[in-house]
Design an enzyme around this catalytic site. Sequence first.
Site, mmCIF file in Angstrom:
data_model
loop_
_atom_site.group_PDB
_atom_site.id
_atom_site.type_symbol
_atom_site.label_atom_id
_atom_site.label_comp_id
_atom_site.label_asym_id
_atom_site.label_seq_id
_atom_site.Cartn_x
_atom_site.Cartn_y
_atom_site.Cartn_z
ATOM 1 N N ARG A 158 57.700 24.077 14.955
ATOM 2 C CA ARG A 158 57.010 22.953 14.290
ATOM 3 C C ARG A 158 55.491 23.015 14.476
ATOM 4 N NH1 ARG A 158 61.076 23.569 12.797
ATOM 5 N NH2 ARG A 158 62.913 22.273 12.930
ATOM 6 N N SER A 192 62.094 13.464 12.455
ATOM 7 C CA SER A 192 62.135 13.557 13.921
ATOM 8 C C SER A 192 60.780 13.153 14.502
ATOM 9 C CB SER A 192 62.456 14.983 14.352
ATOM 10 O OG SER A 192 63.761 15.306 13.938
ATOM 11 N N GLU A 223 56.151 14.982 17.385
ATOM 12 C CA GLU A 223 56.202 15.941 16.269
ATOM 13 C C GLU A 223 55.485 15.311 15.071
ATOM 14 O OE1 GLU A 223 60.010 17.856 15.607
ATOM 15 O OE2 GLU A 223 59.702 17.818 13.436
HETATM 16 C C1 LIG Z 1 64.045 11.705 6.382
HETATM 17 C C2 LIG Z 1 63.224 12.861 6.911
HETATM 18 C C3 LIG Z 1 63.861 14.016 7.338
HETATM 19 C C4 LIG Z 1 63.109 15.101 7.817
HETATM 20 N N1 LIG Z 1 63.776 16.233 8.204
HETATM 21 C C5 LIG Z 1 63.062 17.303 8.611
HETATM 22 C C6 LIG Z 1 63.746 18.515 8.975
HETATM 23 O O1 LIG Z 1 64.957 18.616 8.911
HETATM 24 N N2 LIG Z 1 62.980 19.557 9.385
HETATM 25 C C7 LIG Z 1 61.621 19.490 9.460
HETATM 26 O O2 LIG Z 1 60.967 20.484 9.839
HETATM 27 N N3 LIG Z 1 60.962 18.350 9.130
HETATM 28 C C8 LIG Z 1 61.658 17.267 8.718
HETATM 29 N N4 LIG Z 1 60.987 16.118 8.379
HETATM 30 C C9 LIG Z 1 59.533 16.046 8.570
HETATM 31 C C10 LIG Z 1 58.707 16.494 7.358
HETATM 32 O O3 LIG Z 1 59.456 16.381 6.157
HETATM 33 C C11 LIG Z 1 58.203 17.940 7.503
HETATM 34 O O4 LIG Z 1 57.371 18.087 8.627
HETATM 35 C C12 LIG Z 1 57.436 18.405 6.265
HETATM 36 O O5 LIG Z 1 57.209 19.785 6.360
HETATM 37 C C13 LIG Z 1 56.096 17.687 6.104
HETATM 38 O O6 LIG Z 1 55.587 17.994 4.825
HETATM 39 P P1 LIG Z 1 54.615 16.990 4.079
HETATM 40 O O7 LIG Z 1 54.199 17.618 2.810
HETATM 41 O O8 LIG Z 1 55.221 15.642 3.972
HETATM 42 O O9 LIG Z 1 53.382 16.957 5.101
HETATM 43 P P2 LIG Z 1 52.601 15.682 5.633
HETATM 44 O O10 LIG Z 1 53.533 14.789 6.380
HETATM 45 O O11 LIG Z 1 51.799 15.080 4.547
HETATM 46 O O12 LIG Z 1 51.625 16.384 6.683
HETATM 47 C C14 LIG Z 1 52.153 16.975 7.871
HETATM 48 C C15 LIG Z 1 51.108 17.936 8.438
HETATM 49 O O13 LIG Z 1 50.932 19.022 7.535
HETATM 50 C C16 LIG Z 1 49.570 19.130 7.148
HETATM 51 N N5 LIG Z 1 49.536 19.552 5.729
HETATM 52 C C17 LIG Z 1 50.202 19.006 4.684
HETATM 53 N N6 LIG Z 1 49.911 19.672 3.543
HETATM 54 C C18 LIG Z 1 49.032 20.646 3.888
HETATM 55 C C19 LIG Z 1 48.337 21.670 3.161
HETATM 56 N N7 LIG Z 1 48.488 21.829 1.847
HETATM 57 N N8 LIG Z 1 47.502 22.494 3.842
HETATM 58 C C20 LIG Z 1 47.316 22.348 5.182
HETATM 59 N N9 LIG Z 1 47.943 21.413 5.924
HETATM 60 C C21 LIG Z 1 48.788 20.570 5.285
HETATM 61 C C22 LIG Z 1 48.975 17.743 7.354
HETATM 62 O O14 LIG Z 1 47.575 17.831 7.555
HETATM 63 C C23 LIG Z 1 49.716 17.291 8.595
HETATM 64 O O15 LIG Z 1 49.131 17.826 9.752
HETATM 65 C C24 LIG Z 1 61.707 15.024 7.888
HETATM 66 C C25 LIG Z 1 61.055 13.850 7.440
HETATM 67 C C26 LIG Z 1 61.804 12.784 6.959
HETATM 68 C C27 LIG Z 1 61.080 11.553 6.482
#
Ligand SMILES: Cc1cc2nc3c(=O)[nH]c(=O)nc-3n(C[C@H](O)[C@H](O)[C@H](O)COP(=O)(O)OP(=O)(O)OC[C@H]3O[C@@H](n4cnc5c(N)ncnc54)[C@H](O)[C@@H]3O)c2cc1C
Length: 298
Positions: free
Chosen positions: A171, A220, A290
């Site tokens: 992560r 998480s 996380e």
């Molecule tokens: C119901 C639920 C279930 C989930 N299950 C999982 C799972 O099974 N496994 C898992 O790993 N995660 C899970 N997550 C967490 C989340 O979905 C992941 O971490 C996902 O990868 C975050 O992507 P995001 O686009 O929403 O990023 P954001 O939440 O918007 O940002 C997260 C981080 O990524 C950075 N970021 C985002 N986009 C970019 C970009 N283009 N360039 C550089 N940095 C960037 C942001 O600056 C921040 O630090 C879950 C979340 C929810 C709500």
Amino acid sequence: MMAALDIPKIRGRVQEQAVLGPTTWFRVGGAAEFLARPADAKDLAALLRELAHEMPVTVIGAASNLIIRDGGIAGVVIKLARGFNEISIEPDGVVAGAAALDVTVAEHAAAASLAGLEFLSGVPGTIGGAVAMNAGAYGGDVSQILQWAEIVTRSGDLVRLNMHDLGLSYRHSNLPPGAVVTRAKFSAVPGERQAIAARMAEIKASREATQPVRARTGGSTFANPPDMKAWELIDAAGCRGLMRGRAQVSELHCNFLLNLGEATAAELEGLGEEVREKVQRTSGVALHWEIKRIGIPA
Ligand SMILES: Cc1cc2nc3c(=O)[nH]c(=O)nc-3n(C[C@H](O)[C@H](O)[C@H](O)COP(=O)(O)OP(=O)(O)OC[C@H]3O[C@@H](n4cnc5c(N)ncnc54)[C@H](O)[C@@H]3O)c2cc1C
């Protein structure tokens, strides 16, 4: 606060004092001082090149892993939109824009009978967030499939990074500060379409049975400590169902925090800190967030 003049003109959109809360999974958080949605990678590069050095830059994706604090975010928040959605199939994998949703990328791979990306269907974020967080589920993670990621650096250079440069671990990635992922290529192998679809259906059913996937949550909350499960430590500390204001530790999956309706970011973050303290006291283990908490407290 800096003046609007300090934001260079871009082809995409810039909004001042843009409300962010309703666009996040938790539905909390204050406004972005500036919200920029560049039109494409060149537009993004020009923005970052011309932006005053002292202007803070924050990138957000689907905000599925974020608590944005109630006081909002100073400086420029970059959110990639339409110009970063493209998905193309190649013989050995899939190239996806950073704004594409993980599930959409998994579906495109499945439709092309390419296997290996099924786990992405279980992560509700964007490709940019998946690379930044080394997202993973059901035994797969981005580090197992990533060939390269293209980024625009804070100084506005377009660079292609390989796995080694990105330093992906559990992560976590070593993206340079202020860098924005714009595109990534994932390896995939020819597979049997029905088997791929069945695997994705299995992941969906399993998630719906074990996680509050339709709730206002951030997934998480804490990373699993080595050889331990965060949820077990939280359960053992008596935190299942614990509340603060309108924030609650999920009864279904106690490593998930929930906004029951009108919670503030401060309540969610405070509840998370209370859980950390209780786990530390009960089991001696320090949990690490996380979920990223960003912005200014109210
Ligand atoms: C119901 C639920 C279930 C989930 N299950 C999982 C799972 O099974 N496994 C898992 O790993 N995660 C899970 N997550 C967490 C989340 O979905 C992941 O971490 C996902 O990868 C975050 O992507 P995001 O686009 O929403 O990023 P954001 O939440 O918007 O940002 C997260 C981080 O990524 C950075 N970021 C985002 N986009 C970019 C970009 N283009 N360039 C550089 N940095 C960037 C942001 O600056 C921040 O630090 C879950 C979340 C929810 C709500």
